[in-house]
Scaffold this motif. Structure first.
Motif, short mmCIF file in Angstrom:
data_model
loop_
_atom_site.label_atom_id
_atom_site.label_comp_id
_atom_site.label_asym_id
_atom_site.label_seq_id
_atom_site.Cartn_x
_atom_site.Cartn_y
_atom_site.Cartn_z
N ASP A 47 37.65 40.70 23.99
CA ASP A 47 38.52 39.78 24.92
C ASP A 47 37.41 38.61 25.20
O ASP A 47 37.67 37.77 25.66
N SER A 48 36.33 38.55 24.52
CA SER A 48 35.01 37.63 24.84
C SER A 48 35.80 36.16 24.20
O SER A 48 36.18 36.16 23.03
N ILE A 95 27.33 36.85 24.39
CA ILE A 95 28.54 38.07 24.58
C ILE A 95 28.07 38.85 25.64
O ILE A 95 28.73 39.48 26.56
N ARG A 96 26.80 39.44 25.57
CA ARG A 96 26.41 40.30 26.65
C ARG A 96 26.44 39.73 28.13
O ARG A 96 26.77 40.34 29.11
N MET A 126 24.37 47.30 27.70
CA MET A 126 24.90 46.82 26.48
C MET A 126 24.43 47.72 25.41
O MET A 126 25.14 48.29 24.59
N CYS A 137 34.29 44.15 22.66
CA CYS A 137 34.35 42.90 23.41
C CYS A 137 35.19 41.91 22.99
O CYS A 137 35.10 40.63 22.74
N PHE A 187 26.78 42.36 31.36
CA PHE A 187 26.22 43.53 30.98
C PHE A 187 24.56 43.36 30.90
O PHE A 187 24.07 42.39 30.38
N GLU A 194 28.23 37.12 29.09
CA GLU A 194 29.31 36.79 29.38
C GLU A 194 30.21 37.94 30.08
O GLU A 194 30.84 37.82 31.12
N LYS A 195 29.93 39.10 29.36
CA LYS A 195 30.43 40.50 29.89
C LYS A 195 29.80 40.81 31.07
O LYS A 195 30.07 41.95 31.53
#
Length: 149
Positions: free
Chosen positions: A63-64, A17-18, A28, A61, A23, A20-21
């Motif tokens: 919208d991940s 997730i990190r 994060m 997050c 960060f 993908e974003k």
């Protein structure tokens, strides 16, 4: 899904997730209110995230695509269900349940659906407003029968 399962899932997917974003670990950890050391420990699988961190990840997050894929749509709905012990009765508009949902039954424009990933149930009205949302099949079916009366 229960609290422990969600915590484990978020802990296991946190690095993805990190990434993908886009960060860094510093960004994060700052976003989640964790020390970088704690974030690294979670990402390496040495410890699990806490409930507060799990909720923060699902909220900040939401919208991940990873979270949505793993939870079958809106991560906040799953968090809300778990936090409220499996049943919600909000009147919130949804997108209609065309992705991640299977229709179990339809009646006069109302739909009883089950999420194909998280397995929770919900009832939508004709305008895609969520009337009931629950992990408990019995509660969903009782609400469905009551609606048909």
């Amino acid at each position: 899904m229960n609290r422990e399962q969600l915590i484990t899932l978020i802990s296991e997917k946190l690095k993805l997730i990190r990434t993908e974003k886009a960060f860094t670990q510093d960004q994060m950890s700052d976003l989640l209110g964790l020390s970088k050391k704690t974030l690294v420990q979670i990402e390496k699988g040495r410890i699990l995230a806490g409930w507060t961190t799990t909720v923060a990840v699902c909220t900040l997050c939401r919208d991940s695509t990873i979270l949505q894929h793993e939870l079958g749509g809106d991560p906040l709905e799953v968090v809300d269900l778990i936090a409220n012990h499996g049943t919600l009765q909000p009147k919130e508009r949804t997108m209609g349940g065309y992705i991640w949902w299977k229709n179990i039954s339809e009646y006069k424009g109302f739909r009883l659906q089950q999420n194909m990933i998280s397995q929770h149930y919900r009832i939508l009205d004709q305008h895609h407003f969520r009337l009931v949302s629950t992990f408990d099949e019995q509660i969903a079916k009782q609400a469905w029968e009551k609606l048909k009366d």
